[in-house]
Write a protein that holds these residues in place. Structure first.
Motif, mmCIF file in Angstrom:
data_model
loop_
_atom_site.group_PDB
_atom_site.id
_atom_site.type_symbol
_atom_site.label_atom_id
_atom_site.label_comp_id
_atom_site.label_asym_id
_atom_site.label_seq_id
_atom_site.Cartn_x
_atom_site.Cartn_y
_atom_site.Cartn_z
ATOM 1 N N ALA A 105 50.838 55.946 30.056
ATOM 2 C CA ALA A 105 48.860 55.448 30.663
ATOM 3 C C ALA A 105 48.105 54.491 30.569
ATOM 4 N N GLN A 106 48.271 52.733 30.423
ATOM 5 C CA GLN A 106 47.548 52.372 30.939
ATOM 6 C C GLN A 106 48.056 52.238 32.479
ATOM 7 N N LEU A 107 49.448 51.636 32.509
ATOM 8 C CA LEU A 107 49.402 51.989 33.936
ATOM 9 C C LEU A 107 48.845 52.696 34.679
ATOM 10 N N GLU A 108 48.553 53.373 34.391
ATOM 11 C CA GLU A 108 48.196 54.732 35.364
ATOM 12 C C GLU A 108 46.454 54.264 34.970
ATOM 13 N N ARG A 109 46.099 54.042 34.049
ATOM 14 C CA ARG A 109 44.276 53.667 34.308
ATOM 15 C C ARG A 109 44.449 52.660 35.009
ATOM 16 N N MET A 110 45.257 51.452 35.507
ATOM 17 C CA MET A 110 44.872 50.581 36.101
ATOM 18 C C MET A 110 45.333 50.431 37.680
ATOM 19 N N HIS A 111 46.000 51.686 38.038
ATOM 20 C CA HIS A 111 46.209 52.069 38.915
ATOM 21 C C HIS A 111 45.242 52.951 39.642
ATOM 22 N N GLU A 112 44.661 53.385 39.123
ATOM 23 C CA GLU A 112 43.308 54.314 39.426
ATOM 24 C C GLU A 112 42.021 53.936 39.317
ATOM 25 N N ALA A 113 42.404 52.417 38.400
ATOM 26 C CA ALA A 113 41.052 51.523 38.929
ATOM 27 C C ALA A 113 40.585 50.752 40.240
ATOM 28 N N GLY A 114 42.057 50.575 40.738
ATOM 29 C CA GLY A 114 42.738 49.897 42.218
ATOM 30 C C GLY A 114 43.412 48.800 42.009
ATOM 31 N N VAL A 115 44.165 48.403 40.554
ATOM 32 C CA VAL A 115 45.041 47.244 40.411
ATOM 33 C C VAL A 115 46.674 47.560 41.400
ATOM 34 N N ARG A 116 46.493 46.897 42.188
ATOM 35 C CA ARG A 116 48.245 47.417 43.210
ATOM 36 C C ARG A 116 49.221 45.843 43.324
ATOM 37 N N GLY A 117 48.848 44.663 41.965
ATOM 38 C CA GLY A 117 50.018 44.152 41.882
ATOM 39 C C GLY A 117 49.927 43.904 40.408
ATOM 40 N N ALA A 118 51.322 43.019 40.410
ATOM 41 C CA ALA A 118 51.676 42.801 39.028
ATOM 42 C C ALA A 118 51.875 41.219 39.231
ATOM 43 N N ARG A 119 51.723 40.409 37.997
ATOM 44 C CA ARG A 119 51.760 39.052 38.173
ATOM 45 C C ARG A 119 52.773 37.911 37.167
ATOM 46 N N PHE A 120 53.528 38.138 37.853
ATOM 47 C CA PHE A 120 54.632 37.076 37.049
ATOM 48 C C PHE A 120 54.227 35.561 36.684
ATOM 49 N N ASN A 121 54.121 34.754 35.431
ATOM 50 C CA ASN A 121 53.007 33.762 35.460
ATOM 51 C C ASN A 121 54.108 33.300 33.914
ATOM 52 N N PHE A 122 54.898 31.543 35.417
ATOM 53 C CA PHE A 122 55.740 30.788 34.543
ATOM 54 C C PHE A 122 54.976 29.428 34.295
ATOM 55 N N HIS A 123 53.538 29.308 33.670
ATOM 56 C CA HIS A 123 53.112 28.339 33.543
ATOM 57 C C HIS A 123 53.370 28.324 32.230
ATOM 58 N N PRO A 124 53.692 26.479 31.994
ATOM 59 C CA PRO A 124 54.077 25.798 31.033
ATOM 60 C C PRO A 124 53.464 25.939 29.670
ATOM 61 N N LYS A 125 52.003 25.819 30.261
ATOM 62 C CA LYS A 125 50.688 25.781 28.619
ATOM 63 C C LYS A 125 51.505 27.616 28.354
ATOM 64 N N LEU A 126 52.024 28.549 28.423
ATOM 65 C CA LEU A 126 52.282 29.796 27.762
ATOM 66 C C LEU A 126 52.931 29.677 26.310
ATOM 67 N N LYS A 127 54.094 28.798 26.744
ATOM 68 C CA LYS A 127 55.176 28.456 26.040
ATOM 69 C C LYS A 127 55.613 29.941 25.738
ATOM 70 N N ASN A 128 55.221 30.556 24.677
ATOM 71 C CA ASN A 128 56.556 31.810 24.114
ATOM 72 C C ASN A 128 56.180 32.792 25.115
ATOM 73 N N ALA A 129 54.699 32.688 25.405
ATOM 74 C CA ALA A 129 54.875 34.448 26.545
ATOM 75 C C ALA A 129 55.808 34.181 27.726
ATOM 76 N N LEU A 130 56.215 33.670 28.388
ATOM 77 C CA LEU A 130 56.921 33.495 29.236
ATOM 78 C C LEU A 130 57.164 34.099 29.708
ATOM 79 N N PRO A 131 58.009 35.179 30.506
ATOM 80 C CA PRO A 131 58.455 36.192 30.857
ATOM 81 C C PRO A 131 59.555 36.378 30.456
ATOM 82 N N THR A 132 60.735 36.749 30.291
ATOM 83 C CA THR A 132 61.895 36.949 30.483
ATOM 84 C C THR A 132 62.975 37.315 31.298
ATOM 85 N N PRO A 133 63.787 36.963 32.303
ATOM 86 C CA PRO A 133 64.078 37.889 32.370
ATOM 87 C C PRO A 133 65.052 39.217 33.138
ATOM 88 N N GLU A 134 65.251 40.129 32.037
ATOM 89 C CA GLU A 134 65.226 41.346 31.418
ATOM 90 C C GLU A 134 63.632 41.721 31.792
#
Length: 295
Positions: A105-134
């Motif tokens: 449902a949130q993904l649908e709201r984002m799309h309707e609002a004009g979101v057209r991309g997803a970003r994967f942020n591997f910045h070291p300052k994110l520490k434990n928030a880094l996305p996993t390969p899965e």
């Protein structure tokens, strides 16, 4: 939270006027903290960087289109981004952060609002928030059918550790900030050579941004200019440009955004090449009127 420099609130006009339809392919915004609180552990917060301030900066620079990228300070709460897109209007689109906590449902709201991309942020300052390969693979499986592009921020990493995760995706992939370059290595940098190889695949793009702050030579950033010119020559139809306003996590002197357009003029001295970077290429990638998804 460390203190970071504020953006230059007095942008100046670039020496060369921007062509009609020029696009800033990455900015970030912040909104009223009472309505859209940031995460307690946010790496940076610039509450002065509102969508109205961003639009004012763009008007001075002659920028008519843009992509607002979700700040890590908001995590996967896209309320501020959705509101900013409503204010900015149809000449702007969004790029979000999608993980397993973002339901359909949130993904649908984002799309309707004009979101057209997803970003994967591997910045070291994110520490434990880094996305996993899965997580990367699951997100790609969800957003690619929506026609979204994917973005990779790989600061401080060997890109060869990350890019294979998206080797087989059937969508466009944007590498942020000219890639995680090792400026001291010059054009023989293996990270740079890897990005050049990716650009040959046809669905990979590179964003010319942060050359000033990544440079080790300092002003006038000749080492950044050498990389950028090589990208423009190698893949002129898959190069974008961005201010990265309000220049998050910037501890040194923050550039005037007019200077960054002047730097682009050094990256691409030819007017036709600049038109591709500022207008034609983002039209095609982001689907703004006049190119890409609307054709």
């Amino acid at each position: 939270m460390p203190e970071y420099a504020l953006y230059d609130s007095q942008p100046r006009e670039p020496r060369l006027p921007s062509p009609p339809g020029a696009c800033d392919s990455q900015t970030h915004i912040f909104s009223d903290a009472a309505r859209f609180p940031t995460k307690p552990d946010a790496a940076y917060v610039v509450l002065e960087a509102t969508v109205e301030e961003m639009l004012r900066m763009h008007k001075t620079l002659g920028i008519e289109r843009g992509v607002i990228v979700q700040s890590t300070a908001y995590g996967t709460d896209h309320g501020a981004l959705i509101e900013a897109l409503r204010i900015a209007g149809p000449s702007y689109q969004g790029c979000g952060v999608v993980d397993d906590s973002v339901d359909d449902a949130q993904l649908e709201r984002m799309h309707e609002a004009g979101v057209r991309g997803a970003r994967f942020n591997f910045h070291p300052k994110l520490k434990n928030a880094l996305p996993t390969p899965e997580q990367v693979k699951r997100t790609a499986e969800r957003v690619v059918p929506l026609g979204w592009h994917l973005k990779l921020h790989m600061n401080g990493l060997d890109p060869r550790e990350v890019t294979p995760l998206l080797a087989d995706v059937d969508t466009d992939v944007v590498i942020d900030h000219m890639g995680p370059l090792q400026y001291g290595h010059g054009l023989d940098d293996p990270h740079f050579r890897h990005v050049l190889e990716l650009l040959e695949r046809g669905n990979w793009w590179v964003m010319l941004s942060n050359g000033d702050r990544r440079s080790v030579a300092g002003y006038p950033w000749d080492d950044a200019t050498a990389y950028a010119r090589a990208y423009v020559e190698h893949a002129p139809d898959r190069v974008l440009w961005a201010t990265d306003w309000p220049h998050p996590l910037h501890q040194g002197p923050v550039p005037n955004d007019g200077d960054l357009l002047d730097l682009l003029a050094r990256y691409a001295p030819d007017a036709e090449a600049r038109h591709r970077i500022l207008v034609t290429n983002p039209q095609r990638l982001f689907g703004f009127p006049g190119g890409g998804h609307d054709e």
